[in-house]
Each structure stands twice: as C-alpha cells, then as structure tokens.
Design an enzyme around this catalytic site. Structure first.
Site, PDB file in Angstrom:
ATOM      1  CB  ALA A  94      -0.887  -0.012   1.231  1.00  0.00           C
ATOM      2  N   GLY A 152       0.606  -4.994   0.985  1.00  0.00           N
ATOM      3  CA  GLY A 152      -0.623  -5.104   0.191  1.00  0.00           C
ATOM      4  C   GLY A 152      -0.430  -5.854  -1.116  1.00  0.00           C
ATOM      5  CD  GLU A 163      -2.058  -7.476   3.273  1.00  0.00           C
ATOM      6  OE1 GLU A 163      -1.794  -6.357   2.758  1.00  0.00           O
ATOM      7  OE2 GLU A 163      -2.412  -7.610   4.450  1.00  0.00           O
ATOM      8  CD  GLU A 179       1.899  -5.293   5.855  1.00  0.00           C
ATOM      9  OE1 GLU A 179       2.734  -6.181   6.129  1.00  0.00           O
ATOM     10  OE2 GLU A 179       1.108  -5.384   4.910  1.00  0.00           O
TER      11      GLU A 179
HETATM   12  N1  DAK Z   1       4.525   3.145  -1.071  1.00  0.00           N
HETATM   13  C1  DAK Z   1       4.864   4.296  -1.691  1.00  0.00           C
HETATM   14  N2  DAK Z   1       5.928   4.414  -2.485  1.00  0.00           N
HETATM   15  C2  DAK Z   1       6.690   3.334  -2.659  1.00  0.00           C
HETATM   16  C3  DAK Z   1       6.408   2.094  -2.033  1.00  0.00           C
HETATM   17  C4  DAK Z   1       5.262   2.021  -1.210  1.00  0.00           C
HETATM   18  N3  DAK Z   1       4.855   0.908  -0.618  1.00  0.00           N
HETATM   19  N4  DAK Z   1       7.364   1.211  -2.394  1.00  0.00           N
HETATM   20  C5  DAK Z   1       8.186   1.875  -3.222  1.00  0.00           C
HETATM   21  N5  DAK Z   1       7.791   3.134  -3.384  1.00  0.00           N
HETATM   22  C6  DAK Z   1       8.435   4.171  -4.178  1.00  0.00           C
HETATM   23  C7  DAK Z   1       9.701   4.701  -3.513  1.00  0.00           C
HETATM   24  O1  DAK Z   1       9.384   5.672  -2.570  1.00  0.00           O
HETATM   25  C8  DAK Z   1      10.450   5.280  -4.710  1.00  0.00           C
HETATM   26  O2  DAK Z   1       9.889   6.512  -5.046  1.00  0.00           O
HETATM   27  P1  DAK Z   1      10.834   7.787  -5.460  1.00  0.00           P
HETATM   28  O3  DAK Z   1      11.745   7.990  -4.318  1.00  0.00           O
HETATM   29  O4  DAK Z   1      11.558   7.327  -6.704  1.00  0.00           O
HETATM   30  O5  DAK Z   1       9.854   8.898  -5.698  1.00  0.00           O
HETATM   31  C9  DAK Z   1      10.096   4.316  -5.835  1.00  0.00           C
HETATM   32  O6  DAK Z   1       8.911   3.628  -5.415  1.00  0.00           O
HETATM   33  C10 DAK Z   1      11.157   3.263  -6.066  1.00  0.00           C
HETATM   34  O7  DAK Z   1      11.446   2.659  -4.842  1.00  0.00           O
HETATM   35  P2  DAK Z   1      12.931   2.497  -4.280  1.00  0.00           P
HETATM   36  O8  DAK Z   1      13.817   3.599  -4.763  1.00  0.00           O
HETATM   37  O9  DAK Z   1      12.822   2.312  -2.799  1.00  0.00           O
HETATM   38  O10 DAK Z   1      13.368   1.139  -4.998  1.00  0.00           O
HETATM   39  P3  DAK Z   1      14.429   0.073  -4.484  1.00  0.00           P
HETATM   40  O11 DAK Z   1      14.603  -0.879  -5.618  1.00  0.00           O
HETATM   41  O12 DAK Z   1      15.644   0.751  -3.913  1.00  0.00           O
HETATM   42  O13 DAK Z   1      13.731  -0.666  -3.267  1.00  0.00           O
HETATM   43  C11 DAK Z   1      11.850  -1.802  -2.178  1.00  0.00           C
HETATM   44  C12 DAK Z   1      12.606  -1.479  -3.511  1.00  0.00           C
HETATM   45  C13 DAK Z   1      10.575  -2.562  -2.516  1.00  0.00           C
HETATM   46  C14 DAK Z   1      12.752  -2.714  -1.321  1.00  0.00           C
HETATM   47  C15 DAK Z   1      11.585  -0.475  -1.434  1.00  0.00           C
HETATM   48  O14 DAK Z   1      10.958   0.436  -2.349  1.00  0.00           O
HETATM   49  C16 DAK Z   1      10.667  -0.665  -0.258  1.00  0.00           C
HETATM   50  O15 DAK Z   1      11.087  -1.127   0.810  1.00  0.00           O
HETATM   51  N6  DAK Z   1       9.393  -0.239  -0.412  1.00  0.00           N
HETATM   52  C17 DAK Z   1       8.416  -0.327   0.650  1.00  0.00           C
HETATM   53  C18 DAK Z   1       7.960  -1.732   0.774  1.00  0.00           C
HETATM   54  C19 DAK Z   1       6.965  -1.899   1.908  1.00  0.00           C
HETATM   55  O16 DAK Z   1       7.287  -1.619   3.079  1.00  0.00           O
HETATM   56  N7  DAK Z   1       5.766  -2.313   1.555  1.00  0.00           N
HETATM   57  C20 DAK Z   1       4.736  -2.479   2.487  1.00  0.00           C
HETATM   58  C21 DAK Z   1       3.946  -1.219   2.540  1.00  0.00           C
HETATM   59  S1  DAK Z   1       2.849  -1.281   3.877  1.00  0.00           S
HETATM   60  C22 DAK Z   1      -3.861  -0.990   6.383  1.00  0.00           C
HETATM   61  C23 DAK Z   1      -3.945  -0.895   5.035  1.00  0.00           C
HETATM   62  C24 DAK Z   1      -2.960  -1.402   4.259  1.00  0.00           C
HETATM   63  C25 DAK Z   1      -1.853  -1.970   4.809  1.00  0.00           C
HETATM   64  C26 DAK Z   1      -1.753  -2.068   6.171  1.00  0.00           C
HETATM   65  C27 DAK Z   1      -2.744  -1.602   6.973  1.00  0.00           C
HETATM   66  N8  DAK Z   1      -4.841  -0.407   7.219  1.00  0.00           N
HETATM   67  C28 DAK Z   1      -5.526   0.702   6.629  1.00  0.00           C
HETATM   68  C29 DAK Z   1      -5.151  -0.912   8.461  1.00  0.00           C
HETATM   69  C30 DAK Z   1      -0.809  -2.388   3.955  1.00  0.00           C
HETATM   70  C31 DAK Z   1       0.403  -1.901   4.205  1.00  0.00           C
HETATM   71  C32 DAK Z   1       1.484  -2.045   3.296  1.00  0.00           C
HETATM   72  O17 DAK Z   1       1.382  -2.590   2.234  1.00  0.00           O
END
Ligand code: DAK
Length: 257
Positions: free
Chosen positions: A62, A107, A110, A130
């Site tokens: 997300a 997400g 998921e 998360e």
């Molecule tokens: N959200 C927003 N932007 C994201 C993103 C994300 N999840 N993942 C990547 N990006 C963006 C980065 O910010 C970057 O943007 P710029 O800086 O270029 O503007 C671009 O995508 C490229 O990412 P990276 O430069 O970081 O690329 P790398 O290859 O170096 O790294 C990575 C890839 C996947 C390891 C890294 O981007 C990363 O760690 N991303 C976050 C992954 C993550 O933590 N995903 C889980 C998100 S939390 C809920 C509702 C939903 C959820 C939970 C609760 N409630 C309402 C209760 C769900 C939560 C999630 O999914």
C-alpha cells in the site's frame, strides 16, 4: 492509467501500472482495479484473469506516503475499501492467477493471496513488512497468509517483517511454481489456457467448493462439494463429455458458462 486491462482470447490481463512507485496501492489503483475486475466478471468471453505488475514490482505494498498521515477512521476506510475489492476477486466465479514478477510486499503479497493461483518469476520477493512500519497487515495478510502457509510460518513472516525469495515462497506453499522471469507471462497464459479449455461450470463450481470448504468443517465442506457436483449435471457439457468418453469419440469443446 494506473491499472491496464487487456483481453487476450479467454483471458483478461490486469496490470498494476504505477511503476514509478513500484505499483504501490492508492485509492486510484484500487478504483481502477475494481473496474478491471468488474469488467472481467461481466464479460462472458473471459474465463480467467491474470494479475501482474508493470516494471520490476508486482506491487510493493500500500502507498506509504498516502497512509502516513491517516487517522484511525481513514485507515479503517482504506482497509475496508481494499478488502471489499480483494474479497470480490477471491470469490469471483472466474479463476485468477497472480503472475508475480517482482516485489510482492505488504498489500502486494495480500493482493497475490486473494488470487486463486500464484506463480512467481525467479526475482520475485514476498513479505509482510508492516510491523516494521508500525502497523499490522491491513488487506487480509493476517488471515490469508496463515491459511496458505500455516500459522507458524505466517507468524514468522509477519512478526519479523522479513521478505523471502521465490524459491522459499515455493517451499512454504505461498506460490505453486517458480519460473525464469522471462517465462512468467508465458507460463501464466499456459495455465490460463488449460483452465479455459475445461468445462467452465465445473471450474467455477470447483473453485467455489474449495473456497467455501476452507472456511468450514469437513462435513459442511463435503456438502458444498456434493452441491457443486450436482450442479454440473444440469449442464450439456457434462452430458457431452461423458457421452463422448463412452462413445470413444473426441469432444469438440465445452460451451456452458
Ligand atoms: N509506497 C509508496 N511508495 C513506494 C512504495 C510504497 N509501498 N514502495 C516503493 N515506493 C516508491 C519509492 O518511494 C520510490 O519513489 P521515489 O523515491 O523514486 O519517488 C520508488 O517507489 C522506487 O522505490 P525504491 O527507490 O525504494 O526502490 P528500491 O529498488 O531501492 O527498493 C523496495 C525497492 C521494494 C525494497 C523499497 O521500495 C521498499 O522497501 N518499499 C516499501 C515496501 C513496503 O514496506 N511495503 C509495504 C507497505 S505497507 C492498512 C492498510 C494497508 C496496509 C496495512 C494496513 N490499514 C488501513 C489498516 C498495507 C500496508 C502495506 O502494504
């Protein structure tokens, strides 16, 4: 367009298309995903859905920049909106295949789990990061992951927030196949084609019986199966296929939907 929708014969290909943010899910992606799923649901020509991501990610979760300032009410609204779409995909009579081409985190993992079949390219990565962001999985991760891989492995993945590669995902049963990246879509189409060539009432009834059975005790599940089995006997496809077998003739194809 943050989500692309293409038709290829009996298959709808839905591509999450925000590669600049690794296909992170925001409201726009959810709205377009919902439209795409409904388009596939309503189209009688479509038998199978394939979901994939543009670029190097399936979906990296997300959108964190959207969620960071959420109030509890906004968080609940976001989760409920996504959950309704994921559940619709999961309970759609038509089967879905997640072709996981890269990061499937949070997400994204998921979303893949809401599909019926998951296949992965070798560079795919799965995880529920998360708790490292101060939240719980919000789009079904605490519920679908333990159902797929067992409580112990699901708790290990969710509580450590660590991600795993495609081979580990295969080992724990999170995906059913790992293929070289360049063969991912070909394999997804091959699987979709095999499903599409079968009797669709039987395919859809089987999916429904499996899904229902996973939510209930064995006796109730078996009664769902008996019901699904009996529905097939109302189709010409069942009569044609069994008559062809007995007559040792070749069936031209199925027609019921
Ligand atoms: N959200 C927003 N932007 C994201 C993103 C994300 N999840 N993942 C990547 N990006 C963006 C980065 O910010 C970057 O943007 P710029 O800086 O270029 O503007 C671009 O995508 C490229 O990412 P990276 O430069 O970081 O690329 P790398 O290859 O170096 O790294 C990575 C890839 C996947 C390891 C890294 O981007 C990363 O760690 N991303 C976050 C992954 C993550 O933590 N995903 C889980 C998100 S939390 C809920 C509702 C939903 C959820 C939970 C609760 N409630 C309402 C209760 C769900 C939560 C999630 O999914």
């Amino acid at each position: 367009m943050s989500v692309l929708y293409e038709k290829k014969e009996r298959v709808a290909v839905i591509t999450i298309n925000r590669p600049e943010a690794l296909n992170a899910i925001n409201y726009d992606v959810l709205a377009k995903l919902s439209e795409a799923v409904e388009a596939a649901a309503a189209d009688d020509e479509i038998y199978v859905l394939i979901l994939t991501g543009a670029g190097k990610a399936f979906v990296a979760g997300a959108d964190i920049s959207l969620m960071k300032d959420f109030s509890p009410v906004e968080a609940k609204r976001f989760a409920e909106y996504a959950n309704a779409i994921f559940s619709r995909l999961e309970s759609l009579p038509k089967p879905s295949i997640a072709a996981v081409n890269g990061y499937a985190l949070g997400g994204g993992c998921e979303l893949a789990m809401a599909c019926d079949i998951r296949i992965a390219g070798a560079r795919a990565k799965f995880g529920q990061p998360e708790v490292g962001l101060g939240i719980t999985p919000g789009f079904g991760g605490t519920q679908r992951l333990p159902r797929l891989v067992g409580a112990s492995k699901a708790k290990e993945l969710i509580l450590t927030a660590e991600s795993i590669g495609a081979d580990e995902a295969l080992k724990i049963g999170l995906v059913s196949r790992v293929v070289p990246d360049e063969e991912l879509m070909g394999t997804a189409f091959e699987l979709a084609g095999k499903i599409a060539r079968n009797a669709q009432v039987a395919v859809r009834q089987s999916k429904d019986a499996i899904n229902r059975g996973l939510q209930c005790d064995l006796a109730t599940g078996l009664s769902y199966e008996a019901q699904a089995f009996s529905v097939c006997f109302s189709t010409e496809d069942q009569k044609d296929a069994m008559n062809a077998f007995v007559a040792k003739s070749k069936l031209g194809g199925f027609k019921n939907k």
